[in-house]
Design an enzyme around this catalytic site. Structure first.
Site, PDB file in Angstrom:
ATOM      1  CG  ASP A 250      63.637 -16.343  19.516  1.00 22.05           C
ATOM      2  OD1 ASP A 250      63.511 -16.512  18.292  1.00 22.05           O
ATOM      3  OD2 ASP A 250      62.948 -16.925  20.365  1.00 22.05           O
TER       4      ASP A 250
ATOM      5  CG  MET B  31      56.337 -10.764  27.942  1.00 22.17           C
ATOM      6  SD  MET B  31      55.516 -11.670  26.642  1.00 22.17           S
ATOM      7  CE  MET B  31      55.281 -13.260  27.407  1.00 22.17           C
TER       8      MET B  31
ATOM      9  CE  LYS C 166      59.365  -6.732  20.265  1.00 21.50           C
ATOM     10  NZ  LYS C 166      60.343  -6.889  21.339  1.00 21.50           N
TER      11      LYS C 166
HETATM   12  N1  SAH Z   1      61.314 -18.232  27.900  1.00 19.51           N
HETATM   13  C1  SAH Z   1      61.714 -17.019  28.557  1.00 19.51           C
HETATM   14  C2  SAH Z   1      60.601 -16.016  28.662  1.00 19.51           C
HETATM   15  C3  SAH Z   1      60.111 -15.532  27.329  1.00 19.51           C
HETATM   16  S1  SAH Z   1      58.880 -14.310  27.445  1.00 19.51           S
HETATM   17  C4  SAH Z   1      62.301 -17.360  29.934  1.00 19.51           C
HETATM   18  O1  SAH Z   1      62.181 -18.496  30.374  1.00 19.51           O
HETATM   19  O2  SAH Z   1      62.927 -16.493  30.531  1.00 19.51           O
HETATM   20  C5  SAH Z   1      59.832 -12.837  27.345  1.00 19.51           C
HETATM   21  C6  SAH Z   1      59.802 -12.117  28.658  1.00 19.51           C
HETATM   22  O3  SAH Z   1      60.699 -12.719  29.560  1.00 19.51           O
HETATM   23  C7  SAH Z   1      60.269 -10.674  28.597  1.00 19.51           C
HETATM   24  O4  SAH Z   1      59.253  -9.806  28.169  1.00 19.51           O
HETATM   25  C8  SAH Z   1      60.638 -10.422  30.032  1.00 19.51           C
HETATM   26  O5  SAH Z   1      59.526 -10.188  30.832  1.00 19.51           O
HETATM   27  C9  SAH Z   1      61.242 -11.744  30.410  1.00 19.51           C
HETATM   28  N2  SAH Z   1      62.699 -11.760  30.260  1.00 19.51           N
HETATM   29  C10 SAH Z   1      63.422 -12.499  29.420  1.00 19.51           C
HETATM   30  N3  SAH Z   1      64.726 -12.263  29.588  1.00 19.51           N
HETATM   31  C11 SAH Z   1      64.840 -11.351  30.569  1.00 19.51           C
HETATM   32  C12 SAH Z   1      65.923 -10.708  31.216  1.00 19.51           C
HETATM   33  N4  SAH Z   1      67.174 -10.966  30.865  1.00 19.51           N
HETATM   34  N5  SAH Z   1      65.649  -9.821  32.196  1.00 19.51           N
HETATM   35  C13 SAH Z   1      64.392  -9.552  32.562  1.00 19.51           C
HETATM   36  N6  SAH Z   1      63.324 -10.141  31.986  1.00 19.51           N
HETATM   37  C14 SAH Z   1      63.545 -11.016  31.005  1.00 19.51           C
END
Ligand code: SAH
Length: 509
Positions: free
Chosen positions: A37, A171, A59
């Site tokens: 991704d 998000m 995207k």
């Molecule tokens: N499975 C992922 C989350 C996926 S949803 C996890 O466990 O982290 C995607 C959301 O995760 C983003 O919109 C953001 O809110 C958060 N996110 C993912 N990576 C991030 C990062 N490095 N820093 C801050 N937020 C992050």
């Protein structure tokens, strides 16, 4: 019929490449296909075999969830091992469970490898623990929207507002206004501390701290964009004491490494530990020399030399590759004295338990010749230079001037590296960098061949050049440019020290 392959849903962690699990790394090393991704750190793709098929999904690339599911299933049915690399933990938002469901329904064997989730990792790297005995022993996690601009429909704000403890929103950036207003309207105090962490755990991490009343404005001012995490609660105040990551000396500095991939690891690692946003962009790689016959001849005559002279760690490594193809026994190297130019070259020889008789510290021909002269009279001595092809002729000439009989043997050649699996080149062209480090004249030459240094510096005037030593600086000067700094000790440690010193100067300004 081929045996069906397994699909591994692997959590890639939140961004920092060091936060992949050992199981994840093991699977990446032996996979046939990687489907990853946009959120995944592309550096992780380096674990995968060179032959692996890498499919990016984000995207910009038009792979719908249905197509993606079908792709995983099709590849597994071809008997392939498939790693489906997902940001953070595969089962926390981001549709991992749906993907696993599709695999189960299709009868495809699968495994889900948990990952370090951004939920706790991003706040941590911003100095915010989600719980603390003196503050709160619970936290609530929810998402701010469900895509297509929709606020998460299933949210019960009455309930969320009522629960004490830390609140974490994923998000949530695009709907920050609605979210903060909804909580404030339900009695959450306007002065509750709030932090937003963008791209947490990466060298590009950015944090903004305010209150429920001010955060939206502050985030707008700082142009905070996804991916970002929002933390609401008293624990945000702990950041004052616990902000270990953002206080590192090179935090926020994007530093480009141009040296060969095999050699970059340690330097990259140490820069990252100082907090730098490291962009590995290898511009050179080593290849066998054009005249392999010369190497073979030298191998047979090793006993006839008085000196073996190595000028780089690469020269040592490649020489011994050939040596052990021709000989079984280290004693076949004979009784020649050994010279190593620079500490890194000497260290490589010491790894082989070979003592270095002479170590000129500086790589210029004049300095090397002077070091030999001081050591002994080299008139009529036979010397074998084991170094890169098309290295300059100044060194053999300087030694010949002292009366030595010199064989200049190329044990490797440096050629341009063009492969870029992590897309580092595109990142550099899009956002520039704070530093570009050059660790040999050939890195300058090949970097320039690929990016045109003058054009790049015109586009990003703040980008500075760092040189490992005089030979490298000379190559930069030949392009009409000047490095901002040159390492005192001509090693990557020396370069690291110079970058560190520069950052300290900057912080005093
Ligand atoms: N499975 C992922 C989350 C996926 S949803 C996890 O466990 O982290 C995607 C959301 O995760 C983003 O919109 C953001 O809110 C958060 N996110 C993912 N990576 C991030 C990062 N490095 N820093 C801050 N937020 C992050």
């Amino acid at each position: 019929m081929k045996k069906t392959g397994t699909v591994y849903l692997v959590g890639a962690g939140p961004g920092d490449a060091g936060l992949l699990t050992l199981r994840g790394a093991e699977l990446l090393r032996r996979t046939d296909v990687v489907i990853y991704d946009l959120l995944v750190n592309a550096e992780l793709l380096r674990h995968a075999p060179r032959t692996a098929e890498l499919i990016s999904r984000g995207k910009r690339t038009d792979v719908s969830q249905e197509k993606l599911n079908a792709l995983m299933i099709a590849k597994a049915r071809e008997g392939k091992c498939v790693v489906r690399l997902k940001g953070g933990d595969p089962y926390i938002f981001g549709r991992g469970a749906e993907e696993a469901g599709e695999l189960a329904a299709a009868g495809i064997p699968f495994e889900v490898v948990p990952g370090v989730s951004s939920i706790s990792a991003a706040p941590n790297y911003a100095g915010i623990p989600l719980t603390h005995r003196d503050h709160t022993s619970n936290f609530t996690v929810f998402i701010g929207h469900e895509g297509e601009g929709k606020t998460a429909s299933s949210l019960d704000f009455d309930q969320i507002a009522r629960i004490s403890g830390t609140k974490v929103i994923l998000m949530g950036v695009t709907h920050l206004r609605e979210l903060t207003l909804a909580l404030a309207a339900r009695g959450v105090s306007a002065t509750t501390p709030v932090a937003i962490v963008e791209r947490g755990t990466t060298g590009r991490q950015k944090s903004v701290v305010g209150t429920l009343a001010t955060i939206e404005k502050l985030a707008g001012k700082e142009k905070i964009a996804p991916p970002a995490i929002t933390i609401i609660g008293d624990v945000v105040n702990l950041r004052k004491h616990l902000n270990w990551f953002e206080q590192r000396p090179l935090f926020g500095e994007r530093i480009v490494i141009t040296r060969a991939r095999e050699q970059a690891g340690d330097f990259a690692h140490r820069l990252s530990e100082l907090g730098a946003d490291v962009l590995e962009l290898p511009c050179i790689k080593t290849a066998p020399p054009t005249r392999l016959g010369d190497v073979a001849d030298a191998m047979l005559e090793l006993n006839s030399y008085n000196w073996l002279v190595f000028t780089s760690a690469n020269g040592v490594a490649t020489f011994f590759d050939y040596f052990f193809k021709a000989h079984q026994d280290m004693r076949d190297i004979g009784g020649a004295r050994i010279a190593a130019v620079g500490p890194a070259t000497a260290a490589k020889l010491r790894e082989l338990h070979l003592q270095v008789d002479l170590m000129p510290a500086e790589a210029t021909a004049v300095k090397i010749a002077a070091a030999f002269k001081k050591f002994e009279t080299i008139a009529n001595l036979k010397m074998c230079l084991l170094r890169a092809e098309v290295a300059n002729t100044e060194l053999p000439m300087a030694l010949e001037t002292l009366g030595a009989i010199v064989d200049d043997i190329a044990v490797y050649q440096t050629v341009a590296e063009t492969e870029d699996v992590t897309g580092a080149g595109a990142k550099l062209l899009a956002d520039g960098a704070d530093w570009i480090t050059f660790t040999s004249a050939s890195t300058v030459e090949h970097f320039h061949g690929r990016f045109n240094l003058q054009t790049l510096l015109k586009k990003f005037p703040k980008t500075k050049l760092a040189s490992i030593g005089p030979e490298t600086s000379k190559a930069i000067a030949s392009l009409g440019l000047k490095p901002e700094l040159e390492a005192k000790e001509h090693t990557t440690d020396g370069l690291l020290a110079a970058l560190f010193k520069d950052s300290q100067r900057g912080s005093r300004k």
